[in-house]
Design a protein around this motif. Structure first.
Motif, PDB file in Angstrom:
ATOM      1  N   ASP A  77     -58.262  -5.022   8.158  1.00 51.91           N
ATOM      2  CA  ASP A  77     -59.146  -5.653   7.177  1.00 51.91           C
ATOM      3  C   ASP A  77     -58.799  -7.121   6.970  1.00 51.91           C
ATOM      4  O   ASP A  77     -59.695  -7.961   6.769  1.00 51.91           O
ATOM      5  N   ALA A  78     -57.512  -7.459   7.028  1.00 50.86           N
ATOM      6  CA  ALA A  78     -57.121  -8.871   6.922  1.00 50.86           C
ATOM      7  C   ALA A  78     -57.663  -9.656   8.110  1.00 50.86           C
ATOM      8  O   ALA A  78     -58.115 -10.799   7.961  1.00 50.86           O
ATOM      9  N   SER A  79     -57.656  -9.043   9.275  1.00 52.87           N
ATOM     10  CA  SER A  79     -58.231  -9.684  10.466  1.00 52.87           C
ATOM     11  C   SER A  79     -59.727  -9.889  10.298  1.00 52.87           C
ATOM     12  O   SER A  79     -60.267 -10.931  10.690  1.00 52.87           O
ATOM     13  N   ALA A  80     -60.401  -8.907   9.699  1.00 59.27           N
ATOM     14  CA  ALA A  80     -61.841  -9.020   9.478  1.00 59.27           C
ATOM     15  C   ALA A  80     -62.166 -10.159   8.509  1.00 59.27           C
ATOM     16  O   ALA A  80     -63.156 -10.878   8.683  1.00 59.27           O
ATOM     17  N   VAL A  81     -61.322 -10.334   7.498  1.00 59.69           N
ATOM     18  CA  VAL A  81     -61.525 -11.423   6.547  1.00 59.69           C
ATOM     19  C   VAL A  81     -61.368 -12.766   7.250  1.00 59.69           C
ATOM     20  O   VAL A  81     -62.193 -13.680   7.092  1.00 59.69           O
ATOM     21  N   LEU A  82     -60.312 -12.917   8.047  1.00 63.27           N
ATOM     22  CA  LEU A  82     -60.103 -14.171   8.767  1.00 63.27           C
ATOM     23  C   LEU A  82     -61.243 -14.442   9.738  1.00 63.27           C
ATOM     24  O   LEU A  82     -61.690 -15.587   9.882  1.00 63.27           O
ATOM     25  N   ALA A  83     -61.743 -13.394  10.379  1.00 64.24           N
ATOM     26  CA  ALA A  83     -62.833 -13.557  11.353  1.00 64.24           C
ATOM     27  C   ALA A  83     -64.061 -14.190  10.716  1.00 64.24           C
ATOM     28  O   ALA A  83     -64.785 -14.951  11.376  1.00 64.24           O
ATOM     29  N   ALA A  88     -60.320 -20.310  25.018  1.00 66.97           N
ATOM     30  CA  ALA A  88     -59.074 -19.547  25.032  1.00 66.97           C
ATOM     31  C   ALA A  88     -58.342 -19.658  23.702  1.00 66.97           C
ATOM     32  O   ALA A  88     -57.709 -18.696  23.243  1.00 66.97           O
ATOM     33  N   SER A  89     -58.428 -20.825  23.063  1.00 69.09           N
ATOM     34  CA  SER A  89     -57.734 -21.030  21.792  1.00 69.09           C
ATOM     35  C   SER A  89     -58.306 -20.150  20.689  1.00 69.09           C
ATOM     36  O   SER A  89     -57.572 -19.719  19.785  1.00 69.09           O
ATOM     37  N   TYR A  90     -59.604 -19.881  20.738  1.00 68.33           N
ATOM     38  CA  TYR A  90     -60.245 -19.045  19.718  1.00 68.33           C
ATOM     39  C   TYR A  90     -60.292 -17.567  20.091  1.00 68.33           C
ATOM     40  O   TYR A  90     -60.612 -16.736  19.236  1.00 68.33           O
ATOM     41  N   LEU A  91     -59.962 -17.239  21.334  1.00 68.76           N
ATOM     42  CA  LEU A  91     -60.038 -15.852  21.769  1.00 68.76           C
ATOM     43  C   LEU A  91     -59.085 -14.979  20.950  1.00 68.76           C
ATOM     44  O   LEU A  91     -57.876 -15.199  20.942  1.00 68.76           O
ATOM     45  N   ASN A  92     -59.651 -14.021  20.217  1.00 67.62           N
ATOM     46  CA  ASN A  92     -58.867 -13.090  19.402  1.00 67.62           C
ATOM     47  C   ASN A  92     -57.983 -13.797  18.365  1.00 67.62           C
ATOM     48  O   ASN A  92     -56.965 -13.250  17.932  1.00 67.62           O
ATOM     49  N   LEU A  93     -58.391 -14.986  17.947  1.00 71.79           N
ATOM     50  CA  LEU A  93     -57.599 -15.724  16.964  1.00 71.79           C
ATOM     51  C   LEU A  93     -57.472 -14.961  15.649  1.00 71.79           C
ATOM     52  O   LEU A  93     -56.468 -15.085  14.941  1.00 71.79           O
ATOM     53  N   GLU A  94     -58.474 -14.139  15.341  1.00 72.36           N
ATOM     54  CA  GLU A  94     -58.445 -13.400  14.086  1.00 72.36           C
ATOM     55  C   GLU A  94     -57.515 -12.182  14.150  1.00 72.36           C
ATOM     56  O   GLU A  94     -57.190 -11.596  13.105  1.00 72.36           O
TER      57      GLU A  94
END
Length: 258
Positions: A62-68, A247-253
């Motif tokens: 859920d924290a990853s979803a918020v950052l996304a 590449a820098s934004y890939l899976n950044l969240e």
């Protein structure tokens, strides 16, 4: 933490009394800073302590979803954001100015560009007073002369001073912070009201992140720039500009799961 020490080769060039910073990637430099760059990028979208707090109370998914929800999805918005992030980090690393407010945390929409000056640097102490840096950031696979001219025009607006609404935005955010930040916020509000700084106390900086080498354009721009103040132009050359951004934004969240 400075990502530039292990990443770039730096060369400084004098251009009729103005300064050009030429930054190129060192061999394997990008690999060395991959993890640090991701942390730096996240910190521009949200305070790292707040991200840690989200993980504590929401868990990793859920924290990853918020950052996304904070991160741009279009290549254009990502290019602009990453240029501004690296400009901010480079200014603090190489020029000694503080950029206390991470503007990307305050975007109205993740694909939208923020209005006003791209970054404002601050150098202040009681003995020497206040100095400001007004900066423009441009990111392009192939930087054009038209884009350089637009950056210069933005710097020259408001008689070369930091635009009042941009400076007031920084001041207001500082007034929400610590006691030391509030003091700095009041100093900025005094400058907004009195406009007392001389041109020599407001440096101008153009930061460019490019796939091509626009050094001739930047030299020509510096040659014709306002001579009443310090002028600096910075080029960070990334040969695979668009792939680097992707590449820098890939899976950044993705914040982990343990």
């Amino acid at each position: 933490m400075s990502i530039f020490r292990n990443w770039i080769h730096f060369q400084e060039e004098d251009v009729v009394g103005r300064t050009l910073h030429i930054c190129t990637e060192t061999l394997d430099g990008r690999i060395k800073i991959t993890d640090d760059l991701r942390q730096v990028m996240r910190s521009h979208y949200n305070d790292l302590a707040q991200i840690a707090d989200d993980i504590k109370y929401l868990g990793y998914p859920d924290a990853s979803a918020v950052l996304a929800e904070r991160l741009p999805q279009t290549s254009r918005a990502r290019s602009g954001d990453l240029g501004e992030i690296l400009a901010t980090e480079y200014i603090e690393h190489a020029l000694g100015y503080q950029i206390p407010i991470r503007r990307l945390r305050y975007k109205d929409g993740r694909e939208m560009a923020l209005r006003g000056d791209d970054f404002i640097g601050i150098d202040y102490n009681k003995s020497t007073g206040l100095k400001l840096l007004k900066g423009e950031s441009k990111s392009a696979a192939k930087l054009s002369n038209d884009t350089v001219k637009k950056a210069r025009a933005a710097l020259n607006r408001d008689a070369g001073r930091c635009t009042p609404h941009s400076l007031l935005f920084v001041a207001d955010r500082l007034m929400e912070g610590t006691a030391a930040q509030q003091i700095l916020g009041r100093v900025l509000k005094t400058e907004i009201a009195r406009r007392s700084l001389s041109p020599g106390s407001i440096d101008h900086v153009v930061f460019t992140m490019t796939g091509n080498s626009p050094l001739t354009l930047l030299r020509n721009d510096l040659t014709s720039a306002d001579h009443t103040r310090k002028q600096i132009s910075i080029n960070l050359n990334i040969d695979d500009h668009q792939d680097f951004i992707a590449a820098s934004y890939l899976n950044l969240e993705h914040l982990g799961n343990n």
